[in-house]
Enzyme design. Sequence first.
Site, PDB file in Angstrom:
ATOM      1  N   HIS A   1       1.144  -1.382  -0.037  1.00 44.48           N
ATOM      2  CA  HIS A   1      -0.258  -0.588   0.368  1.00 44.48           C
ATOM      3  C   HIS A   1       0.610   1.444   0.126  1.00 44.48           C
ATOM      4  CE1 HIS A   1      -2.778  -2.903   1.738  1.00 44.48           C
ATOM      5  NE2 HIS A   1      -3.156  -2.568   1.677  1.00 44.48           N
TER       6      HIS A   1
ATOM      7  N   GLU B   1       8.879  -1.874   3.121  1.00 44.66           N
ATOM      8  CA  GLU B   1       9.460  -0.644   2.545  1.00 44.66           C
ATOM      9  C   GLU B   1      11.492  -0.179   3.159  1.00 44.66           C
ATOM     10  OE1 GLU B   1       5.287   0.611   1.703  1.00 44.66           O
ATOM     11  OE2 GLU B   1       7.195  -0.894   3.794  1.00 44.66           O
TER      12      GLU B   1
ATOM     13  N   ASP C   1      26.913  -1.488  -7.176  1.00 46.82           N
ATOM     14  CA  ASP C   1      27.368  -0.403  -7.905  1.00 46.82           C
ATOM     15  C   ASP C   1      28.568   0.469  -8.159  1.00 46.82           C
ATOM     16  OD1 ASP C   1      26.480  -0.218 -10.816  1.00 46.82           O
ATOM     17  OD2 ASP C   1      25.849   1.884  -9.861  1.00 46.82           O
TER      18      ASP C   1
END
Length: 141
Positions: free
Chosen positions: A64, A99, A113
């Site tokens: 949500h 989250e 990265d």
Amino acid sequence: MVDITQKQNTHRTAIAQAIVKVGSPETITAIQNRTVPKGDVFAMSKAAGFLGLKKTPELLPDCHPLPIEYAGIEYEIEGLQITVKVTVKTFYKTGVEVEAMHGASVVALNMYDMLKPIDKAIEIHQIKLLRKTGGKSDLKA
């Protein structure tokens, strides 16, 4: 998506982690001295983590959209291991654990990265929820 219309708002907190293991002490030194060619690894990864946790409902269909009222990202270096801890808080009907875990994942991927040009032995481990409070069930480490 689960129907949460009948749920009550409560204070929700989640803390998640990711562990980034590097291949050499020189990589840790480069991070600490801010000499990694792609820039300040901790600052850039923190920004990426904030973006990641805010965009969780855009990428995971059952999450949500919710108001994130606090997010914090911390790093702890121990040997060749960097532990990333992400804390997310809200006052809402549903929790913020996905989250928090998504934010920790994005931080770790951004670190990978940025470091791959100087270290080919980077590994990401233990993306997991450490603690959550609020709602029906709490998980406390």
